[in-house]
Enzyme design. Structure first.
Site, PDB file in Angstrom:
ATOM      1  N   LYS A  54       0.840  -1.204   0.000  1.00  0.00           N
ATOM      2  CA  LYS A  54       0.000   0.000   0.000  1.00  0.00           C
ATOM      3  C   LYS A  54       0.879   1.259   0.000  1.00  0.00           C
ATOM      4  O   LYS A  54       0.627   2.200  -0.751  1.00  0.00           O
ATOM      5  CB  LYS A  54      -0.928   0.003   1.225  1.00  0.00           C
ATOM      6  N   GLN A 100      -4.796  -1.549   9.710  1.00  0.00           N
ATOM      7  CA  GLN A 100      -4.671  -2.838   9.020  1.00  0.00           C
ATOM      8  C   GLN A 100      -5.256  -3.963   9.876  1.00  0.00           C
ATOM      9  O   GLN A 100      -4.976  -4.067  11.067  1.00  0.00           O
ATOM     10  CB  GLN A 100      -3.186  -3.117   8.704  1.00  0.00           C
ATOM     11  N   ASP A 123     -10.988   3.056   4.268  1.00  0.00           N
ATOM     12  CA  ASP A 123     -11.384   1.645   4.145  1.00  0.00           C
ATOM     13  C   ASP A 123     -12.889   1.512   3.928  1.00  0.00           C
ATOM     14  O   ASP A 123     -13.369   0.443   3.529  1.00  0.00           O
ATOM     15  CB  ASP A 123     -11.030   0.889   5.439  1.00  0.00           C
TER      16      ASP A 123
HETATM   17  N1  GUN Z   1      -6.884  -6.781   5.891  1.00  0.00           N
HETATM   18  C1  GUN Z   1      -7.262  -7.511   4.813  1.00  0.00           C
HETATM   19  N2  GUN Z   1      -7.953  -6.729   3.947  1.00  0.00           N
HETATM   20  C2  GUN Z   1      -8.017  -5.506   4.501  1.00  0.00           C
HETATM   21  C3  GUN Z   1      -8.592  -4.270   4.080  1.00  0.00           C
HETATM   22  O1  GUN Z   1      -9.220  -4.139   3.010  1.00  0.00           O
HETATM   23  N3  GUN Z   1      -8.421  -3.217   4.927  1.00  0.00           N
HETATM   24  C4  GUN Z   1      -7.760  -3.341   6.114  1.00  0.00           C
HETATM   25  N4  GUN Z   1      -7.670  -2.252   6.872  1.00  0.00           N
HETATM   26  N5  GUN Z   1      -7.216  -4.463   6.527  1.00  0.00           N
HETATM   27  C5  GUN Z   1      -7.347  -5.544   5.722  1.00  0.00           C
END
Ligand code: GUN
Length: 296
Positions: A54, A100, A123
């Site tokens: 990311k 996350q 998110d």
């Molecule tokens: N862990 C797995 N997928 C995601 C996501 O889309 N957002 C976040 N914050 N954590 C994740």
């Protein structure tokens, strides 16, 4: 038949190129770059690697980012306080804030996610954003769900009037994707069925799908006999299993080699939905920065 491959990497690259121009325009107008702050709790290898990709993608399009690392022993209260501090820009300007997942088991995940202000919730997990999506006036749409819809639109896969079956009812993917595919407009107007671990005769339902989305986190759950010939199959799963030599191997929720011979189109793992999730996060971060700048 061999299915057409839905190349998420190539599409994500095109999206990034277009975002780069929009981010540059934002920077010219507002004399700063959009900025994303990511909270990474503990040392799960998979989470670390997602966060790294990311941050790297943000850098490629000119979005600033910071990863705030916290030990796995952090309490719910500490994490809520940290998110609140980030929202007060104590870790630098934070247009977008992302925690996350998964968080350690002792942590109240909902309490931590609810601490992210809805106007920085890139998110799209906050109840306000979930509510807006459910009412057909989306603001921040959860990134994986948005990525799947984008993939369908880009590949010219008609959704209107078709039957989309989603295996998985999570708040992160299954539920928001069902809302998107059933919404009015491009990439929508589908008839949507959500299946889950309590659905009886799963195969009888998935065989009705013109568009089949697997988002359950069960390695190779979807087998060839569960797929209607010619269907579009989108694999959201990212599962690490032991490879033949004992090393880790990434597989999806779809038995790719077998399903490929039946489906009309199929997204691979890796290189399918994953890169689009990241691209949608970048788009949400730019949107968050624009919303904040617009409010002055
Ligand atoms: N862990 C797995 N997928 C995601 C996501 O889309 N957002 C976040 N914050 N954590 C994740």
């Amino acid at each position: 038949m061999t299915a057409t491959l839905l190349d998420g990497r190539a599409l994500a690259t095109r999206i990034e190129t277009s975002l780069q121009g929009e981010v540059d325009t934002f920077a010219t107008v507002f004399h700063r770059r959009p900025r994303l702050v990511v909270v990474l709790v503990g040392d799960l290898a998979a989470s670390g690697s997602y966060v790294k990709s990311k941050a790297a993608a943000a850098g490629r399009v000119g979005i600033d980012s910071e990863v705030v690392r916290v030990p796995a022993s952090a309490t719910t209260e500490e994490l809520v306080a940290l998110v609140a501090a980030i929202a007060r820009d104590e870790h630098g300007p934070a247009d977008g804030i992302l925690v996350q997942l998964p968080l350690p088991e002792h942590v109240d995940t909902v309490a931590v996610l609810d601490a992210v202000p809805p106007d920085r919730d890139v998110d799209g997990f906050h109840p306000e954003n979930a509510g807006l999506l459910s009412q057909g006036r989306p603001r921040f749409v959860p990134c994986t769900a948005a990525g799947v819809q984008r993939m369908l639109i880009d590949a010219g896969i008609e959704t209107a009037g078709r039957h989309a079956v989603i295996v998985g009812r999570s708040d992160i993917v299954g539920k928001p994707l069902a809302l998107l595919l059933a919404s009015r407009g491009p990439g929508g107007d589908a008839t949507v069925t959500i299946c889950h671990s309590r659905s009886s005769d799963l195969a009888a339902i998935t065989r009705q799908a013109d568009i089949l989305v697997a988002a359950v986190g069960r390695p190779r759950l979807v087998t060839a006999d569960m797929v209607k010939p010619g269907a579009a199959v989108i694999d959201v799963g990212i599962n690490r299993i032991a490879g033949p030599d004992g090393s880790g191997k990434l597989v999806g929720d779809v038995d790719f080699d077998a399903v490929r011979a039946v489906a009309g189109s199929i997204s691979p793992v890796p290189g399918g939905v994953g890169p689009l999730t990241v691209a949608m996060l970048l788009a949400n971060t730019l949107l968050a920065a624009e919303l904040r700048a617009g409010r002055g």
